[in-house]
Design a protein around this motif. Structure first.
Motif, PDB file in Angstrom:
ATOM      1  N   UNK A 195       0.865  -1.178   0.000  1.00 14.05           N
ATOM      2  CA  UNK A 195       0.000   0.000   0.000  1.00 14.05           C
ATOM      3  C   UNK A 195       0.900   1.226   0.000  1.00 14.05           C
ATOM      4  N   UNK A 196       0.726   2.073  -1.001  1.00 17.85           N
ATOM      5  CA  UNK A 196       1.531   3.296  -1.107  1.00 17.85           C
ATOM      6  C   UNK A 196       0.988   4.312  -0.112  1.00 17.85           C
ATOM      7  N   UNK A 197       1.780   4.638   0.911  1.00 20.53           N
ATOM      8  CA  UNK A 197       1.356   5.561   1.970  1.00 20.53           C
ATOM      9  C   UNK A 197       1.858   6.981   1.743  1.00 20.53           C
ATOM     10  N   UNK A 198       3.115   7.095   1.285  1.00 21.31           N
ATOM     11  CA  UNK A 198       3.731   8.409   1.065  1.00 21.31           C
ATOM     12  C   UNK A 198       4.383   8.395  -0.304  1.00 21.31           C
ATOM     13  N   UNK A 199       4.146   9.455  -1.056  1.00 16.79           N
ATOM     14  CA  UNK A 199       4.815   9.635  -2.336  1.00 16.79           C
ATOM     15  C   UNK A 199       5.011  11.119  -2.568  1.00 16.79           C
ATOM     16  N   UNK A 220       0.566  16.850  -1.580  1.00 18.62           N
ATOM     17  CA  UNK A 220       0.304  16.599  -0.158  1.00 18.62           C
ATOM     18  C   UNK A 220       1.272  15.575   0.433  1.00 18.62           C
ATOM     19  N   UNK A 221       2.027  14.899  -0.416  1.00 20.76           N
ATOM     20  CA  UNK A 221       2.924  13.853   0.044  1.00 20.76           C
ATOM     21  C   UNK A 221       2.267  12.494   0.146  1.00 20.76           C
ATOM     22  N   UNK A 222       0.970  12.425  -0.156  1.00 19.53           N
ATOM     23  CA  UNK A 222       0.241  11.159  -0.094  1.00 19.53           C
ATOM     24  C   UNK A 222      -0.633  11.008  -1.334  1.00 19.53           C
ATOM     25  N   UNK A 223      -0.851   9.779  -1.793  1.00 21.70           N
ATOM     26  CA  UNK A 223      -1.740   9.568  -2.925  1.00 21.70           C
ATOM     27  C   UNK A 223      -3.155  10.055  -2.589  1.00 21.70           C
ATOM     28  N   UNK A 224      -3.905  10.533  -3.575  1.00 26.11           N
ATOM     29  CA  UNK A 224      -5.251  11.047  -3.314  1.00 26.11           C
ATOM     30  C   UNK A 224      -6.248   9.959  -2.895  1.00 26.11           C
ATOM     31  N   UNK A 225      -5.954   8.702  -3.159  1.00 27.85           N
ATOM     32  CA  UNK A 225      -6.819   7.588  -2.766  1.00 27.85           C
ATOM     33  C   UNK A 225      -5.946   6.394  -2.426  1.00 27.85           C
ATOM     34  N   UNK A 226      -6.535   5.396  -1.795  1.00 26.88           N
ATOM     35  CA  UNK A 226      -5.797   4.183  -1.458  1.00 26.88           C
ATOM     36  C   UNK A 226      -5.197   3.592  -2.725  1.00 26.88           C
ATOM     37  N   UNK A 227      -3.909   3.338  -2.694  1.00 31.12           N
ATOM     38  CA  UNK A 227      -3.198   2.818  -3.858  1.00 31.12           C
ATOM     39  C   UNK A 227      -2.484   1.536  -3.474  1.00 31.12           C
ATOM     40  N   UNK A 228      -2.921   0.420  -4.076  1.00 31.10           N
ATOM     41  CA  UNK A 228      -2.308  -0.885  -3.848  1.00 31.10           C
ATOM     42  C   UNK A 228      -1.399  -1.181  -5.040  1.00 31.10           C
TER      43      UNK A 228
END
Length: 87
Positions: free
Chosen positions: A48-52, A57-65
């Motif tokens: 699960x991508x938590x930080x990018x 914002x440093x986080x994906x706009x939605x849950x990204x698996x």
């Protein structure tokens, strides 16, 4: 960098092993995208991508698996991925 939450050597106040989530950190300093290989079992069944840092914002706009295997990291990017394992 792989941070293994199952490999913590400490025990809690009751003597039980401390177990936490595991994480994979990808650091890419180059200007161009690069393809990297995310390890599969036994390391992970997915991520699960938590930080990018590619997002404002440093986080994906939605849950990204993300599945194990080849993925493209954007240039000058940091990813923090939580390891997913089947029960």
């Amino acid at each position: 960098m792989y941070l293994d939450g199952r490999g913590i050597r400490h025990r809690d106040e009751h003597g039980r092993p401390v177990v936490d989530d595991s994480y994979l950190v990808q650091l890419h300093a180059g200007p161009a995208p690069v393809t990297v290989e995310l390890p599969g079992p036994p390391w992970a069944d997915g991520y699960e991508l938590l930080v990018s840092t590619e997002y404002a914002t440093g986080a994906p706009p939605r849950t990204t698996i993300v599945a194990p295997g080849p993925v493209e990291l954007p240039g000058r990017c940091v990813w923090l991925l939580r390891v997913l394992r089947r029960p």
